[in-house]
Design a protein around this motif. Structure first.
Motif, PDB file in Angstrom:
ATOM      1  N   MET A   1     -20.866 -12.833  -4.784  1.00 17.13           N
ATOM      2  CA  MET A   1     -19.854 -11.790  -4.725  1.00 17.13           C
ATOM      3  C   MET A   1     -18.558 -12.317  -5.330  1.00 17.13           C
ATOM      4  O   MET A   1     -18.042 -13.337  -4.909  1.00 17.13           O
ATOM      5  N   VAL A   2     -18.065 -11.619  -6.306  1.00 20.61           N
ATOM      6  CA  VAL A   2     -16.811 -11.996  -6.960  1.00 20.61           C
ATOM      7  C   VAL A   2     -15.649 -11.634  -6.036  1.00 20.61           C
ATOM      8  O   VAL A   2     -15.615 -10.540  -5.470  1.00 20.61           O
ATOM      9  N   SER A   3     -14.712 -12.542  -5.877  1.00 23.88           N
ATOM     10  CA  SER A   3     -13.565 -12.268  -5.017  1.00 23.88           C
ATOM     11  C   SER A   3     -12.595 -11.313  -5.702  1.00 23.88           C
ATOM     12  O   SER A   3     -12.147 -11.554  -6.822  1.00 23.88           O
ATOM     13  N   ARG A   4     -12.301 -10.234  -5.033  1.00 27.14           N
ATOM     14  CA  ARG A   4     -11.307  -9.270  -5.499  1.00 27.14           C
ATOM     15  C   ARG A   4     -10.123  -9.258  -4.533  1.00 27.14           C
ATOM     16  O   ARG A   4      -9.357  -8.297  -4.481  1.00 27.14           O
ATOM     17  N   PHE A   5      -9.983 -10.335  -3.764  1.00 25.67           N
ATOM     18  CA  PHE A   5      -8.945 -10.421  -2.748  1.00 25.67           C
ATOM     19  C   PHE A   5      -7.572 -10.060  -3.301  1.00 25.67           C
ATOM     20  O   PHE A   5      -6.860  -9.241  -2.718  1.00 25.67           O
ATOM     21  N   SER A   6      -7.199 -10.642  -4.416  1.00 25.24           N
ATOM     22  CA  SER A   6      -5.845 -10.393  -4.940  1.00 25.24           C
ATOM     23  C   SER A   6      -5.650  -8.929  -5.327  1.00 25.24           C
ATOM     24  O   SER A   6      -4.553  -8.379  -5.168  1.00 25.24           O
ATOM     25  N   ASP A   7      -6.699  -8.269  -5.807  1.00 25.42           N
ATOM     26  CA  ASP A   7      -6.595  -6.845  -6.139  1.00 25.42           C
ATOM     27  C   ASP A   7      -6.372  -6.006  -4.880  1.00 25.42           C
ATOM     28  O   ASP A   7      -5.551  -5.083  -4.871  1.00 25.42           O
ATOM     29  N   TRP A   8      -7.121  -6.311  -3.827  1.00 28.82           N
ATOM     30  CA  TRP A   8      -6.939  -5.596  -2.569  1.00 28.82           C
ATOM     31  C   TRP A   8      -5.519  -5.782  -2.039  1.00 28.82           C
ATOM     32  O   TRP A   8      -4.892  -4.828  -1.574  1.00 28.82           O
ATOM     33  N   ILE A   9      -5.019  -7.003  -2.108  1.00 29.37           N
ATOM     34  CA  ILE A   9      -3.684  -7.298  -1.579  1.00 29.37           C
ATOM     35  C   ILE A   9      -2.607  -6.639  -2.435  1.00 29.37           C
ATOM     36  O   ILE A   9      -1.630  -6.084  -1.904  1.00 29.37           O
ATOM     37  N   ARG A  10      -2.761  -6.673  -3.728  1.00 26.51           N
ATOM     38  CA  ARG A  10      -1.795  -6.003  -4.600  1.00 26.51           C
ATOM     39  C   ARG A  10      -1.714  -4.513  -4.280  1.00 26.51           C
ATOM     40  O   ARG A  10      -0.629  -3.939  -4.210  1.00 26.51           O
ATOM     41  N   GLN A  11      -2.863  -3.890  -4.070  1.00 23.48           N
ATOM     42  CA  GLN A  11      -2.857  -2.461  -3.756  1.00 23.48           C
ATOM     43  C   GLN A  11      -2.306  -2.210  -2.355  1.00 23.48           C
ATOM     44  O   GLN A  11      -1.607  -1.224  -2.132  1.00 23.48           O
ATOM     45  N   ALA A  12      -2.597  -3.087  -1.410  1.00 18.69           N
ATOM     46  CA  ALA A  12      -2.031  -2.965  -0.063  1.00 18.69           C
ATOM     47  C   ALA A  12      -0.511  -2.997  -0.127  1.00 18.69           C
ATOM     48  O   ALA A  12       0.172  -2.193   0.531  1.00 18.69           O
ATOM     49  N   LYS A  13       0.022  -3.894  -0.938  1.00 21.75           N
ATOM     50  CA  LYS A  13       1.482  -3.984  -1.088  1.00 21.75           C
ATOM     51  C   LYS A  13       2.048  -2.723  -1.729  1.00 21.75           C
ATOM     52  O   LYS A  13       3.148  -2.275  -1.397  1.00 21.75           O
ATOM     53  N   ARG A  14       1.299  -2.150  -2.645  1.00 20.07           N
ATOM     54  CA  ARG A  14       1.725  -0.901  -3.293  1.00 20.07           C
ATOM     55  C   ARG A  14       1.757   0.237  -2.269  1.00 20.07           C
ATOM     56  O   ARG A  14       2.693   1.030  -2.248  1.00 20.07           O
ATOM     57  N   ASN A  15       0.732   0.315  -1.411  1.00 23.17           N
ATOM     58  CA  ASN A  15       0.731   1.327  -0.358  1.00 23.17           C
ATOM     59  C   ASN A  15       1.890   1.122   0.613  1.00 23.17           C
ATOM     60  O   ASN A  15       2.509   2.099   1.058  1.00 23.17           O
ATOM     61  N   LEU A  16       2.192  -0.129   0.914  1.00 22.77           N
ATOM     62  CA  LEU A  16       3.315  -0.422   1.795  1.00 22.77           C
ATOM     63  C   LEU A  16       4.634   0.003   1.153  1.00 22.77           C
ATOM     64  O   LEU A  16       5.508   0.576   1.813  1.00 22.77           O
ATOM     65  N   ALA A  17       4.774  -0.252  -0.145  1.00 20.25           N
ATOM     66  CA  ALA A  17       5.977   0.190  -0.861  1.00 20.25           C
ATOM     67  C   ALA A  17       6.090   1.716  -0.819  1.00 20.25           C
ATOM     68  O   ALA A  17       7.179   2.268  -0.616  1.00 20.25           O
ATOM     69  N   SER A  18       4.963   2.394  -0.975  1.00 16.09           N
ATOM     70  CA  SER A  18       4.947   3.855  -0.891  1.00 16.09           C
ATOM     71  C   SER A  18       5.367   4.321   0.504  1.00 16.09           C
ATOM     72  O   SER A  18       6.092   5.316   0.646  1.00 16.09           O
ATOM     73  N   ALA A  19       4.930   3.618   1.528  1.00 18.36           N
ATOM     74  CA  ALA A  19       5.322   3.965   2.896  1.00 18.36           C
ATOM     75  C   ALA A  19       6.837   3.895   3.050  1.00 18.36           C
ATOM     76  O   ALA A  19       7.454   4.793   3.643  1.00 18.36           O
ATOM     77  N   HIS A  20       7.443   2.853   2.501  1.00 18.56           N
ATOM     78  CA  HIS A  20       8.906   2.716   2.568  1.00 18.56           C
ATOM     79  C   HIS A  20       9.608   3.857   1.841  1.00 18.56           C
ATOM     80  O   HIS A  20      10.586   4.415   2.351  1.00 18.56           O
ATOM     81  N   VAL A  21       9.138   4.195   0.666  1.00 21.88           N
ATOM     82  CA  VAL A  21       9.745   5.288  -0.113  1.00 21.88           C
ATOM     83  C   VAL A  21       9.605   6.609   0.648  1.00 21.88           C
ATOM     84  O   VAL A  21      10.566   7.386   0.750  1.00 21.88           O
TER      85      VAL A  21
END
Length: 133
Positions: free
Chosen positions: A1-21
């Motif tokens: 299984m290829v690690s996509r950890f950084s992609d998941w975290i990048r998108q999580a941070k984007r959702n968090l930024a959206s929550a703030h906005v």
């Protein structure tokens, strides 16, 4: 299984930024939903890092599948955010009115705080795990 950890975290941070906005704009139900999404993606990223997979959207159940000791505060945040997955989006959840009529700035602040705690914990755990490898 290829690690996509950084992609998941990048998108999580984007959702968090959206929550703030959304909170800033008074869209409190949207801030709560985006907070849930940030927590979900952070936890699914950790699952991916641990070479596991789970379908579904319950943060509490995702956390239980990690196979590691999850701090009580993180478990409580997962449960709290799970309560906002559906009611934030569907008017027929309530007897009358729409989600926008039920959510407050305080709700948004609590959800964002929990999403931040989950994301920070995931990143700290992943950092320790990756150093040990």
């Amino acid at each position: 299984m290829v690690s996509r950890f950084s992609d998941w975290i990048r998108q999580a941070k984007r959702n968090l930024a959206s929550a703030h906005v959304n909170m800033k704009e008074g869209l409190y139900e949207e801030a709560c939903f985006e907070s849930h999404q940030a927590g979900e993606k952070a936890l699914k990223g950790l699952l991916n890092l641990l070479h596991k997979e789970r379908r579904g959207h319950s943060l509490a159940f995702i956390a239980s599948e990690l196979g590691i000791d999850v701090p009580g505060e993180i478990k409580e945040c997962a449960l709290m955010l799970d309560k906002h997955y559906i009611p934030t989006r569907y008017p027929d959840v309530f007897d009358e009115g729409a989600p926008m009529d039920y959510y407050t700035r305080g709700d948004a602040e609590k959800c964002i705080s929990c999403a931040e705690k989950i994301l920070n914990w995931v990143e700290e755990f992943a950092g320790r795990t990756q150093k040990a490898s």
